[in-house]
Design a protein around this motif. Structure first.
Motif, PDB file in Angstrom:
ATOM      1  N   UNK A 703       0.835  -1.202   0.000  1.00 44.42           N
ATOM      2  CA  UNK A 703       0.000   0.000   0.000  1.00 44.42           C
ATOM      3  C   UNK A 703       0.873   1.256   0.000  1.00 44.42           C
ATOM      4  N   UNK A 704       2.017   1.190   0.648  1.00 45.81           N
ATOM      5  CA  UNK A 704       2.922   2.351   0.701  1.00 45.81           C
ATOM      6  C   UNK A 704       3.434   2.694  -0.700  1.00 45.81           C
ATOM      7  N   UNK A 705       3.736   1.661  -1.475  1.00 49.15           N
ATOM      8  CA  UNK A 705       4.178   1.891  -2.859  1.00 49.15           C
ATOM      9  C   UNK A 705       3.109   2.626  -3.659  1.00 49.15           C
ATOM     10  N   UNK A 706       1.867   2.179  -3.498  1.00 49.10           N
ATOM     11  CA  UNK A 706       0.751   2.782  -4.232  1.00 49.10           C
ATOM     12  C   UNK A 706       0.577   4.234  -3.816  1.00 49.10           C
ATOM     13  N   UNK A 707       0.681   4.500  -2.524  1.00 52.64           N
ATOM     14  CA  UNK A 707       0.530   5.867  -2.015  1.00 52.64           C
ATOM     15  C   UNK A 707       1.605   6.783  -2.597  1.00 52.64           C
ATOM     16  N   UNK A 708       2.825   6.259  -2.688  1.00 55.30           N
ATOM     17  CA  UNK A 708       3.935   7.039  -3.245  1.00 55.30           C
ATOM     18  C   UNK A 708       3.696   7.334  -4.736  1.00 55.30           C
ATOM     19  N   UNK A 709       3.185   6.313  -5.441  1.00 53.21           N
ATOM     20  CA  UNK A 709       2.879   6.500  -6.867  1.00 53.21           C
ATOM     21  C   UNK A 709       1.818   7.584  -7.068  1.00 53.21           C
ATOM     22  N   UNK A 710       0.782   7.518  -6.242  1.00 54.70           N
ATOM     23  CA  UNK A 710      -0.327   8.463  -6.397  1.00 54.70           C
ATOM     24  C   UNK A 710       0.147   9.907  -6.307  1.00 54.70           C
ATOM     25  N   UNK A 711       1.092  10.177  -5.436  1.00 55.60           N
ATOM     26  CA  UNK A 711       1.586  11.547  -5.259  1.00 55.60           C
ATOM     27  C   UNK A 711       2.343  12.036  -6.499  1.00 55.60           C
ATOM     28  N   UNK A 712       2.835  11.096  -7.317  1.00 56.14           N
ATOM     29  CA  UNK A 712       3.670  11.479  -8.463  1.00 56.14           C
ATOM     30  C   UNK A 712       2.915  11.452  -9.802  1.00 56.14           C
ATOM     31  N   UNK A 713       1.651  11.080  -9.802  1.00 59.56           N
ATOM     32  CA  UNK A 713       0.934  10.867 -11.073  1.00 59.56           C
ATOM     33  C   UNK A 713       0.993  12.095 -11.977  1.00 59.56           C
ATOM     34  N   UNK A 715       2.824  14.891 -12.025  1.00 55.40           N
ATOM     35  CA  UNK A 715       4.147  15.348 -12.482  1.00 55.40           C
ATOM     36  C   UNK A 715       4.742  14.374 -13.497  1.00 55.40           C
ATOM     37  N   UNK A 716       4.575  13.059 -13.253  1.00 58.23           N
ATOM     38  CA  UNK A 716       5.169  12.053 -14.152  1.00 58.23           C
ATOM     39  C   UNK A 716       4.466  12.033 -15.504  1.00 58.23           C
ATOM     40  N   UNK A 717       3.146  12.089 -15.478  1.00 54.71           N
ATOM     41  CA  UNK A 717       2.388  12.132 -16.752  1.00 54.71           C
ATOM     42  C   UNK A 717       2.759  13.378 -17.544  1.00 54.71           C
ATOM     43  N   UNK A 718       2.877  14.524 -16.853  1.00 56.70           N
ATOM     44  CA  UNK A 718       3.259  15.767 -17.525  1.00 56.70           C
ATOM     45  C   UNK A 718       4.651  15.648 -18.147  1.00 56.70           C
ATOM     46  N   UNK A 719       5.577  15.059 -17.401  1.00 61.18           N
ATOM     47  CA  UNK A 719       6.944  14.877 -17.902  1.00 61.18           C
ATOM     48  C   UNK A 719       6.951  14.054 -19.195  1.00 61.18           C
ATOM     49  N   UNK A 720       6.180  12.962 -19.202  1.00 58.22           N
ATOM     50  CA  UNK A 720       6.185  12.091 -20.388  1.00 58.22           C
ATOM     51  C   UNK A 720       5.404  12.697 -21.544  1.00 58.22           C
ATOM     52  N   UNK A 721       4.392  13.505 -21.258  1.00 55.99           N
ATOM     53  CA  UNK A 721       3.699  14.225 -22.327  1.00 55.99           C
ATOM     54  C   UNK A 721       4.670  15.182 -23.010  1.00 55.99           C
ATOM     55  N   UNK A 722       5.416  15.921 -22.214  1.00 50.39           N
ATOM     56  CA  UNK A 722       6.361  16.895 -22.778  1.00 50.39           C
ATOM     57  C   UNK A 722       7.471  16.198 -23.550  1.00 50.39           C
ATOM     58  N   UNK A 723       7.842  14.993 -23.091  1.00 51.94           N
ATOM     59  CA  UNK A 723       8.898  14.248 -23.758  1.00 51.94           C
ATOM     60  C   UNK A 723       8.398  13.624 -25.077  1.00 51.94           C
ATOM     61  N   UNK A 724       7.172  13.093 -25.065  1.00 48.83           N
ATOM     62  CA  UNK A 724       6.630  12.388 -26.233  1.00 48.83           C
ATOM     63  C   UNK A 724       5.956  13.335 -27.209  1.00 48.83           C
ATOM     64  N   UNK A 725       5.182  14.275 -26.670  1.00 51.53           N
ATOM     65  CA  UNK A 725       4.412  15.210 -27.515  1.00 51.53           C
ATOM     66  C   UNK A 725       5.225  16.449 -27.874  1.00 51.53           C
ATOM     67  N   UNK A 726       6.481  16.438 -27.442  1.00 53.70           N
ATOM     68  CA  UNK A 726       7.432  17.513 -27.724  1.00 53.70           C
ATOM     69  C   UNK A 726       6.867  18.856 -27.276  1.00 53.70           C
ATOM     70  N   UNK A 745      -6.294   7.194 -16.345  1.00 51.80           N
ATOM     71  CA  UNK A 745      -5.925   5.800 -16.632  1.00 51.80           C
ATOM     72  C   UNK A 745      -4.953   5.283 -15.582  1.00 51.80           C
ATOM     73  N   UNK A 746      -3.897   6.064 -15.332  1.00 53.23           N
ATOM     74  CA  UNK A 746      -2.872   5.644 -14.373  1.00 53.23           C
ATOM     75  C   UNK A 746      -3.473   5.525 -12.965  1.00 53.23           C
ATOM     76  N   UNK A 747      -4.272   6.521 -12.599  1.00 58.28           N
ATOM     77  CA  UNK A 747      -4.888   6.551 -11.265  1.00 58.28           C
ATOM     78  C   UNK A 747      -5.806   5.345 -11.066  1.00 58.28           C
ATOM     79  N   UNK A 748      -6.647   5.053 -12.073  1.00 52.92           N
ATOM     80  CA  UNK A 748      -7.578   3.916 -11.974  1.00 52.92           C
ATOM     81  C   UNK A 748      -6.815   2.590 -11.878  1.00 52.92           C
ATOM     82  N   UNK A 749      -5.690   2.507 -12.623  1.00 52.21           N
ATOM     83  CA  UNK A 749      -4.920   1.263 -12.630  1.00 52.21           C
ATOM     84  C   UNK A 749      -4.314   0.992 -11.243  1.00 52.21           C
TER      85      UNK A 749
END
Length: 921
Positions: A703-713, A715-726, A745-749
């Motif tokens: 559960x701790x891993x999931x909680x840590x992931x949730x806090x980063x959703x 920022x991480x999605x934004x980072x990859x959008x900027x990297x992929x969508x230029x 999608x990430x949050x639901x998963x």
């Protein structure tokens, strides 16, 4: 054939007149050129050429005024308008020009027909007063302004014409009215004998001037009318000539010359219906090809364009048999490539945008005149700039941004994209600077760019004129007003063709055919609404007022075109009348009444032809490519490097796509993603989950891993959008929605993962984005290695069961990962591509020794998370029930390996061609 001009010259010689001492007045300058040519052929001794004038030039000489262009008139009239509207708020020049054009035409008509000005303007104002406006007790401000406009018409006219006369300037109508008042003075000072020839419809001023000269001098006039039309009281071709013969006092004491009798002579008349304008042009080309076989010079042949827009397609349809031709109309400046460049620039800058849409930028940068400006040391920087925009998904760009992307060409980019700031002076300055830049480049290879240099010179003249108008009057309040005047000037300008005006085939408009005769005549666009033009009332003067004041209406305009049409047929021997059979909202579809009239007259028997293009039926065969020795070598190389599961399913879907993408290495064109594409969204979600789970390889999920992931959703999605969508914008519109969908999608998963953990499930991460290269497939039938490789999204242990997981951002259901018969696995892409892919991953991991039996493989669909882990399932139907096997064991892999070998042997079978499948997209 004896032409009208030849008949006139012969008659003048019979009278013993010295032709060089005469002054000839004709309807057009073009007719004057033919007259001069005929004089040189007729006379047997040297002589000075007589004075030959068009009626417009002749009347201008009498008046002492200089005719002003329509654009200049508009500016002069606006001066009058704002001078007389000091109290109210006058319209801007842009608004004014839309109604002033019509009013200037009415001024012109009133003057050409010598209508008492005050009377008609007061009449028009009175009509408006008697309409429902005046009955209202309390008139609104709009009604007051409306009535004030009509009451001021005479004031406008008076001020405007006085200003023009004070500067010895005039529009055509004013020149005619002035000439009418001065014709007596002219006849007293000019004793030279005048000869008028080839006239038909005359305005009141022309009638008055010509009659005065005929009555007070020994002038002569020659009409060109056929007995058939003249003696028929209802035939419009003789409408004006009958009136002149009846009403002019001159003909009470002088003969009416001439009424000829040529129309009834034998003629070959073909009436041809052809679909579309291009079809007409191509058919004209075919006619010329046939004529060229018998008439090498085509010197007595004319193409008369009812619709002058057909000039370019007709020129492109001229066959090689035509060795010489003369175009009297001029090439429209609006049709040359440089016009499209400036139109794009006006469109770009018109609304003074803060940034430019990428398609507009690419359109300008890739324009045929602009692209060469981006070449340096034989390197095309325009292509590099366009690729940068596309690769980085840049939808909107500023001038500064473009300069940063292509610094060496800062000067060119600023000429094109530096803001015009809604300022006409700035726009004109930058446009002229761009023309100079184009000229500088074209001068490098001057001999190769003569035509393009001519284009740039004509546009330099056009922008010079716009600059003069802007400096003189300063009425361009914005770019929109400048654009409006630019378009008007552009539409009236032509690029004259060079050549011998009297040799070979003649191409002309209907009005240019006046006075001229040809043995063979080809007339295009003989449709209602074109020949004749039909009812159109581009005027403020109502029809009843025109009728009362003897101003021309559509009836008179139709009679003018009827005369021109029949005059072309009068002396011709071969006539081709072409009309458009294709129904059109605005023009075409209905053949002209002239054709019906020809049929009803029964004088000639027109031959009717319905021409249709020859259409060769092309069987839509699916493409086939044989496997040559070179193709086989390429396939072996691919096999050695490794097939991916997606490339194998691509072959299953359509072998031709596999051939193009893998063998020829042709990839789909990479366009700018204005909105986030599905594959981009999938990449972002995959990469985000990779970042989250990769540090957890070998660990049990908590559960701790999931909680840590949730806090980063976020920022991480934004980072990859900027990297992929230029550099694509994800802050607004559909892209913002896509960004939020990715986060959801990430949050639901991870919520689903948390639910499993809370339910007591033990999930251990074994591998994330595991990359397998060159896993060899043992195929004894092939004497060379074949490998398979790919990347597995995730491998984990779920309550002790090993799972191979493939992420899908699209919607997948359980039925899509099930198979019944193994033989179908490699034949039906739509049904079995997904189980094929996940079995490929299982085969690779088991072959590599990474995993051991038993295990499960399946898909997690982000659009169907409620379905959970969708396992590969083998359904074994027997009897009334069905057995489902989800565990992947040694037998499963063995059966799969047999099918993948069948597929690969198909690919390497030299006898089996790459054949295109009908794929629904």
């Amino acid at each position: 054939m004896t032409t009208f001009i030849e008949e006139v010259i012969a008659n003048l010689q019979e009278k013993g007149l010295d032709l060089s001492e005469l002054k000839f007045i004709l309807p057009s300058k073009r007719a004057g050129t033919f007259l001069k040519h005929q004089l040189s052929r007729t006379t047997k001794q040297n002589m000075f050429a007589p004075e030959i004038l068009s009626i417009e030039d002749f009347v201008e000489n009498i008046s002492g005024l200089k005719t002003v262009s329509n654009t200049e008139l508009l500016f002069q009239f606006y001066n009058t308008y704002i001078t007389l509207n000091t109290d109210g708020s006058p319209d801007s020049f842009e608004v004014f020009s839309k109604w002033a054009q019509i009013l200037l035409q009415d001024f012109n008509e009133i003057d050409r027909y010598l209508i008492p000005q005050q009377k008609i303007f007061e009449y028009l104002a009175a009509i408006q007063e008697t309409n429902h406006w005046s009955v209202a007790e309390d008139k609104t401000e709009f009604i007051i302004k409306y009535l004030a406009f009509w009451n001021k018409l005479h004031v406008y006219y008076t001020h405007f014409t006085k200003t023009l006369l004070a500067n010895n300037l005039g529009y055509q109508g004013l020149v005619y009215r002035q000439a009418h008042t001065k014709v007596g003075e002219y006849t007293q000072q000019n004793k030279i004998q005048h000869v008028f020839l080839g006239f038909n419809a005359l305005n009141t001023a022309e009638e008055s001037i010509i009659q005065h000269i005929l009555e007070h001098t020994d002038a002569l006039i020659y009409w060109d009318i056929d007995k058939t039309f003249y003696e028929n009281p209802v035939h419009d071709a003789g409408f004006f000539t009958r009136q002149h013969a009846k009403k002019w006092k001159y003909f009470n004491t002088h003969p009416f010359n001439w009424i000829s009798d040529n129309y009834k002579n034998e003629k070959s008349i073909q009436v041809i219906g052809v679909p579309k304008n291009i079809g007409q042009s191509k058919y004209i080309g075919n006619i010329l090809k046939e004529l060229g076989k018998t008439k090498n010079t085509l010197e007595h042949t004319a193409i008369v364009l009812g619709n002058e827009d057909l000039l370019l397609p007709v020129l492109n349809s001229i066959p090689s048999e035509v060795k010489a031709l003369n175009v009297t109309m001029g090439f429209p400046l609006k049709s040359i490539p440089l016009a499209s460049l400036f139109e794009s620039l006006f469109k770009l800058h018109k609304n003074n945008p803060k940034s430019f849409y990428y398609k507009d930028v690419i359109s300008i940068v890739s324009h045929q005149f602009v692209r060469p400006l981006f070449i340096q040391d034989k390197e095309d920087f325009a292509t590099a700039l366009i690729e940068t925009i596309q690769t980085n998904n840049i939808v909107f760009l500023t001038c500064q941004h473009l300069v940063e992307l292509c610094e060496p060409f800062k000067d060119v980019l600023e000429l094109l994209f530096k803001a015009w700031d809604n300022n006409a002076t700035k726009a004109l300055s930058q446009s002229k600077s761009l023309i100079f830049a184009l000229k500088e480049y074209l001068n490098i290879s001057k001999d190769e760019n003569i035509l393009s240099l001519e284009y740039t010179y004509r546009f330099y003249e056009l922008f010079n004129e716009l600059e003069r108008l802007n400096t003189t009057y300063n009425f361009f309040q914005n770019i929109s007003a400048l654009h409006q005047v630019y378009q008007e000037l552009l539409s009236s300008e032509t690029l004259d063709f060079q050549g011998e005006p009297l040799q070979g085939l003649q191409i002309m408009g209907m009005l240019e055919s006046r006075v001229l005769d040809f043995e063979t005549v080809i007339i295009s666009s003989v449709n209602e609404g074109i020949l004749p033009a039909g009812k159109s009332n581009n005027s403020f003067i109502p029809l009843d007022v025109k009728l009362e004041n003897n101003l021309p209406t559509f009836k008179e305009k139709d009679a003018v075109y009827t005369y021109h049409f029949y005059r072309l047929l009068q002396r011709a021997k071969n006539v081709y009348i072409i009309y458009n059979t294709e129904a059109d909202v605005l023009k075409g579809g209905e053949k002209s009444r002239f054709i019906t009239q020809l049929e009803l007259e029964k004088i000639h028997e027109p031959k009717h032809i319905m021409a249709t293009p020859t259409v060769h039926l092309v069987e839509n065969k699916l493409k086939t490519v044989p496997k040559s020795a070179l193709v086989m070598e390429r396939l072996k190389q691919i096999g050695k490097n490794g097939f991916s599961p997606s490339s194998l399913t691509n072959y299953m879907r359509n072998p031709m796509d596999f051939y193009l993408q893998k063998v020829l290495k042709i990839q789909e064109y990479d366009e700018v993603e204005e909105t986030v594409a599905a594959n981009t969204l999938g990449t972002v979600v995959h990469n985000t989950l990779e970042d989250f789970y990769e540090p957890l390889i070998g660990e049990q999920l908590t559960e701790a891993h999931i909680k840590e992931m949730r806090a980063k959703i976020s920022a991480t999605v934004l980072h990859h959008f900027e990297d992929t969508y230029k550099k694509g914008d994800i802050k607004t519109g559909k892209n913002l929605i896509s960004f939020e969908i990715a986060k959801r999608y990430v949050s639901n998963f991870i919520d689903l993962e948390l639910k499993e953990i809370k339910a007591g499930r033990i999930i251990k991460i074994i591998a994330i984005e595991a990359d397998f290269e060159r896993i060899e497939i043992n195929i004894p039938e092939l004497d060379f290695p074949v490998t398979i490789g790919g990347k597995v999204d995730r491998v984990d242990e779920y309550d002790g069961v090993t799972r191979i997981i493939d992420y899908k951002t699209g919607k997948v259901s359980q039925s899509q990962v099930e198979i019944i018969n193994w033989e179908d696995l490699t034949t039906d892409y739509d049904k079995y591509s997904k189980p094929f892919q996940i079995l490929c991953y299982a085969f690779m991991m088991l072959s590599d020794g990474t995993l051991k039996f038993p295990l499960e493989a399946g898909i997690i669909s982000f659009k169907n998370l409620n379905g959970g882990f969708l396992k590969f399932t083998k359904k074994d139907k027997s009897g009334n029930g069905a057995t489902k096997i989800t565990a992947i064991n040694e037998e499963t892999i063995q059966l799969f390996e047999e099918q993948i070998k069948v597929l690969i042997l198909d690919i390497f079978n030299p006898e089996l061609n790459f054949e295109e499948k009908e794929v629904s997209h």
